[in-house]
Design a protein around this motif. Structure first.
Motif, PDB file in Angstrom:
ATOM      1  N   THR A   5     -11.373 -32.074 -21.095  1.00  0.00           N
ATOM      2  CA  THR A   5     -11.301 -30.819 -21.837  1.00  0.00           C
ATOM      3  C   THR A   5     -11.438 -31.103 -23.325  1.00  0.00           C
ATOM      4  O   THR A   5     -10.765 -31.992 -23.854  1.00  0.00           O
ATOM      5  CB  THR A   5      -9.948 -30.125 -21.583  1.00  0.00           C
ATOM      6  OG1 THR A   5      -9.780 -29.945 -20.179  1.00  0.00           O
ATOM      7  CG2 THR A   5      -9.884 -28.779 -22.281  1.00  0.00           C
ATOM      8  N   SER A  27      -3.427 -23.474 -23.672  1.00  0.00           N
ATOM      9  CA  SER A  27      -3.837 -24.474 -22.687  1.00  0.00           C
ATOM     10  C   SER A  27      -2.647 -25.188 -22.049  1.00  0.00           C
ATOM     11  O   SER A  27      -1.601 -25.380 -22.674  1.00  0.00           O
ATOM     12  CB  SER A  27      -4.748 -25.512 -23.352  1.00  0.00           C
ATOM     13  OG  SER A  27      -5.123 -26.516 -22.434  1.00  0.00           O
ATOM     14  N   GLU A  29      -3.543 -28.245 -20.510  1.00  0.00           N
ATOM     15  CA  GLU A  29      -4.173 -29.543 -20.283  1.00  0.00           C
ATOM     16  C   GLU A  29      -3.479 -30.655 -21.077  1.00  0.00           C
ATOM     17  O   GLU A  29      -3.237 -30.522 -22.277  1.00  0.00           O
ATOM     18  CB  GLU A  29      -5.646 -29.494 -20.663  1.00  0.00           C
ATOM     19  CG  GLU A  29      -6.482 -28.584 -19.782  1.00  0.00           C
ATOM     20  CD  GLU A  29      -6.545 -29.058 -18.348  1.00  0.00           C
ATOM     21  OE1 GLU A  29      -6.479 -30.294 -18.123  1.00  0.00           O
ATOM     22  OE2 GLU A  29      -6.661 -28.208 -17.444  1.00  0.00           O
ATOM     23  N   GLY A  78      -7.782 -26.814 -26.957  1.00  0.00           N
ATOM     24  CA  GLY A  78      -8.053 -27.142 -25.566  1.00  0.00           C
ATOM     25  C   GLY A  78      -6.972 -27.942 -24.892  1.00  0.00           C
ATOM     26  O   GLY A  78      -7.056 -28.211 -23.694  1.00  0.00           O
TER      27      GLY A  78
END
Length: 269
Positions: A5, A27, A29, A78
């Motif tokens: 990502t 996010s 992630e 991200g």
């Protein structure tokens, strides 16, 4: 958890738009090497991500960009804020250090240990925080060069009930909280936000969360940079703590799109 990502993305808007929608906490992630430094087991980490993630705020910002007459720019993180929190001060100025939640968190929302005793945040600051801060500053500079003004609208959410980590969780928790800065938030920007979100049951000012994000390069120095934080109470648009979005999400996107256009007109004037 994926490691492919992008750390952050700048999504282009109209050349004449001064507005950047900043989405720092949407996010979940976490790169594998960062995950290995987090002491929570997988189940506990998923619960923590449910609480700490501003779920669906990236989709609200995307909807706002689609609704706006003049498309704003969007800067979207991200990575989870459990990697680094790009909105914290990276030094002793950060009051959330007292809760173990400075630029790199060492405690969870429920005050549990997140990283091992003696963890040194310097590597993550250099690798993740500083490039992010540089990229946002460059995005702001590009708007200043292009149109002479920049308006950063910070898009967040917060839980209906206060979490243990909150330092100011005993104040009002309105449907939409507007975070302001005495240097960077002109009254007309806050007024435009009140009008934009009036139909959601009211807005509040700087409670339970105060302040707004401005790159350190510009913070307290450049009045051409205006900023406002929009904190949306999660029950307005989603199932808590980390569930699906409901119909409120699209209504919020439309309202935020209206604020984008009002902010752009005010900056142009």
């Amino acid at each position: 958890m994926a490691d492919d990502t992008p750390a952050f993305r700048l999504l282009p808007g109209a050349a004449r738009s001064p507005v950047i929608l900043h989405v720092p906490h949407a996010s979940r992630e976490i790169p594998p090497d960062v995950r290995r430094g987090i002491v929570l087991d997988d189940e506990a980490l998923e619960r923590e991500l449910d609480h700490i993630t501003d779920a669906h705020t990236d989709r609200i910002a995307a909807g706002a960009a689609a609704h706006a007459i003049v498309t704003p720019w969007r800067f979207v993180n991200g990575r989870s804020r459990l990697v680094v929190d790009p909105e914290r001060f990276p030094d002793e100025r950060e009051e959330m250090l007292a809760a173990g939640m400075g630029a790199v968190y060492t405690r969870s929302t429920h005050k549990e240990r997140l990283r091992a005793e003696g963890f040194d945040p310097k590597e993550l600051i250099a690798r993740c925080f500083e490039p992010y801060a540089q990229a946002v500053a460059e995005a702001v500079d590009a708007r200043l060069e292009a149109v002479g003004r920049c308006v950063v609208i910070d898009v967040h959410s917060y839980p209906t009930g206060a979490l243990p980590y909150e330092l100011h969780g005993d104040g009002p928790r309105p449907p939409v909280c507007l975070g302001t800065d005495p240097f960077h938030t002109p009254p007309e920007l806050a007024d435009a936000a009140r009008r934009a979100f009036a139909s959601f049951g009211g807005t509040g000012l700087d409670s339970p969360f105060a302040g707004t994000y401005v790159p350190l390069r510009h913070y307290g120095r450049d009045r051409r940079v205006s900023a406002l934080m929009v904190e949306i109470r999660r029950d307005v648009y989603m199932s808590e703590p980390g569930g699906p979005a409901g119909p409120g999400r699209e209504a919020l996107a439309e309202a935020l799109g209206g604020l984008v256009d009002a902010a752009g007109r005010a900056a142009a004037g």
